[in-house]
Design a protein around this motif. Sequence first.
Motif, PDB file in Angstrom:
ATOM      1  N   LEU A 144      18.738  38.734 -18.682  1.00  0.00           N
ATOM      2  CA  LEU A 144      17.540  38.740 -18.079  1.00  0.00           C
ATOM      3  C   LEU A 144      16.928  40.176 -18.765  1.00  0.00           C
ATOM      4  N   TYR A 145      17.926  41.193 -18.397  1.00  0.00           N
ATOM      5  CA  TYR A 145      17.127  42.233 -18.519  1.00  0.00           C
ATOM      6  C   TYR A 145      16.532  42.680 -19.309  1.00  0.00           C
ATOM      7  N   ALA A 146      16.471  41.959 -20.653  1.00  0.00           N
ATOM      8  CA  ALA A 146      16.467  42.712 -21.993  1.00  0.00           C
ATOM      9  C   ALA A 146      15.752  41.783 -22.321  1.00  0.00           C
ATOM     10  N   GLN A 147      15.610  40.013 -21.653  1.00  0.00           N
ATOM     11  CA  GLN A 147      14.673  39.788 -21.717  1.00  0.00           C
ATOM     12  C   GLN A 147      13.082  39.621 -20.799  1.00  0.00           C
ATOM     13  N   ALA A 148      13.176  40.718 -19.807  1.00  0.00           N
ATOM     14  CA  ALA A 148      12.270  41.269 -19.238  1.00  0.00           C
ATOM     15  C   ALA A 148      11.422  42.013 -19.873  1.00  0.00           C
ATOM     16  N   PHE A 149      12.009  42.709 -21.047  1.00  0.00           N
ATOM     17  CA  PHE A 149      11.132  43.904 -22.228  1.00  0.00           C
ATOM     18  C   PHE A 149      10.971  42.891 -23.092  1.00  0.00           C
ATOM     19  N   GLY A 150      10.784  41.270 -23.288  1.00  0.00           N
ATOM     20  CA  GLY A 150      10.238  40.318 -24.114  1.00  0.00           C
ATOM     21  C   GLY A 150      10.931  40.267 -25.183  1.00  0.00           C
ATOM     22  N   ALA A 151      12.786  41.201 -25.202  1.00  0.00           N
ATOM     23  CA  ALA A 151      13.766  40.597 -26.216  1.00  0.00           C
ATOM     24  C   ALA A 151      13.590  38.970 -25.858  1.00  0.00           C
ATOM     25  N   ASN A 152      14.122  38.587 -27.200  1.00  0.00           N
ATOM     26  CA  ASN A 152      14.157  36.975 -26.947  1.00  0.00           C
ATOM     27  C   ASN A 152      15.916  36.851 -26.851  1.00  0.00           C
ATOM     28  N   GLU A 153      17.161  35.600 -27.338  1.00  0.00           N
ATOM     29  CA  GLU A 153      18.304  35.428 -26.915  1.00  0.00           C
ATOM     30  C   GLU A 153      19.132  36.191 -27.876  1.00  0.00           C
ATOM     31  N   PHE A 154      18.955  35.974 -29.006  1.00  0.00           N
ATOM     32  CA  PHE A 154      19.085  36.888 -30.254  1.00  0.00           C
ATOM     33  C   PHE A 154      19.238  38.672 -29.806  1.00  0.00           C
ATOM     34  N   VAL A 155      18.207  39.045 -29.373  1.00  0.00           N
ATOM     35  CA  VAL A 155      17.745  39.846 -29.051  1.00  0.00           C
ATOM     36  C   VAL A 155      18.694  40.813 -28.103  1.00  0.00           C
ATOM     37  N   GLY A 156      18.593  39.763 -27.045  1.00  0.00           N
ATOM     38  CA  GLY A 156      18.962  40.106 -25.461  1.00  0.00           C
ATOM     39  C   GLY A 156      21.119  40.105 -26.427  1.00  0.00           C
ATOM     40  N   SER A 157      21.622  39.372 -26.930  1.00  0.00           N
ATOM     41  CA  SER A 157      22.798  38.772 -27.137  1.00  0.00           C
ATOM     42  C   SER A 157      23.266  40.544 -28.256  1.00  0.00           C
TER      43      SER A 157
END
Length: 472
Positions: free
Chosen positions: A74-87
């Motif tokens: 969720l931290y990655a998503q807070a910077f605009g990342a989607n699930e692939f980038v977060g993964s």
Amino acid sequence: MTSADRDPDAHDPSGEADPEGTDGASDTDSPEDATDPEIEFDGSLTRRRVIGTLFLVVFIDLLGFGILIPVIPLYAQAFGANEFVGSLLIATYSLFQFLGAPVLGRLSDERGRRPVLLLSLFGSVLAWTLFGIAGELGPLLGATNGLVVLFLARALAGAMGGNIATANAYIADVTPPEDRAKGLGILGAAFGLGFVFGPAIAGVVSGPAALNLLRGVLPAAVPVSEFTIPSFTAALLTGLNLVLAFVVLPEPPRRADARAAPEESRLTELYEAVTSPGVGPLILSFFLASFAFSAFESQFIFLTNDRLGYGTAANAVLLTYIGVLIAIIQGGLVGPLTDRFGEYRLAVGGAAIQAAALALVPFSTSWTFVPPIGPVAPGAVALAIVATPLAFGNALTNVSLNALVSLNAGDDEQGGAFGLTQSAGSLARTFGPALAGFLYVTVAYWTPFVVAGVLFLPVLFVLGGVAREQIR
């Protein structure tokens, strides 16, 4: 989650177990000292106390890591990342741990176990601190946001996470061969406890009450959010751990007959192991099982956030529940079940349970026929119900596969065999989340979990064939 990146297999207590070949050696003092559990290292600390101290160091190290498990996606998503980038952010840790473990292992041979452990702990403090200030540091580095800093911090943390190789080599240095398994088991317990209590701490420090309190007492320059405070907590705990290790952890005596590190690369060793008739099918099964479960783990928080609206604190509760289940099963049930059914049957049974449960995970969040429990919605209750057999199957498969690898390796190959399982696990936890994130984004939210379940079918096929040969 429980096995996520750090280890290891989080349930594989060996890490990069003794890659330097120290297993089977004796202490350099005398034959009597090599078997005396009360040998003194510096005139005050005995072997038992040193192992206890190392247990505490590894536990706190894993505790800091475990705190970040419910935060990272969720931290990655807070910077605009989607699930692939977060993964990919999740997978970065395992990739750099795979690369860093042999480097730290060789460095500990040359410079000593203690300085390498201290260096890795310092690096972890730096990594978790960078994680917490990613939003403020990113623009200073010319990045559009802090996502680049998150990747850099995650890579550094993974490289420092290779200290598990050094911790296991330390155990090999201070324990005689007959006590080696017991010593590695103690480190395995530290792993399990770290993964149980880490998410629980994250749930506490990321809750509204804690955040409101900290906003009132911390300087305005300190960023306070459900993502930054767990990061700073992990950095603080690791910093205290660094002080503890510096003060009380001695350099272990070196073994006179310690072998040099193998010249072959880890990939070459892994290929040779997979193609060998003895442990090959077991290493392959371990890789597939780790690949499938890491795919589930990496998308779990994305799933609960999208389908249930869960943030860091709520996810921490779910992860703690799963971690406690796995710890209880590993610590209290696997032993008696192994005595009754044997390792092969348990490994096959655990794989079958995971195949079925993983396919049900994404659909359970919409089961409205399940009654709510207090404020817990039906979907969350159903997810917890499905996660229960999943945790049971995961514990059975991981413990049984590790035991089978040990049983099928020679007495002088134990460390190397466990190191190979760790290598296989690190690679699986690098590529598993990447594939799962790609499927989540490009196909549908349920596909990573169904594919993970399907991946256990070849595990069943391989283990089933080996089991029939062995049980005849």
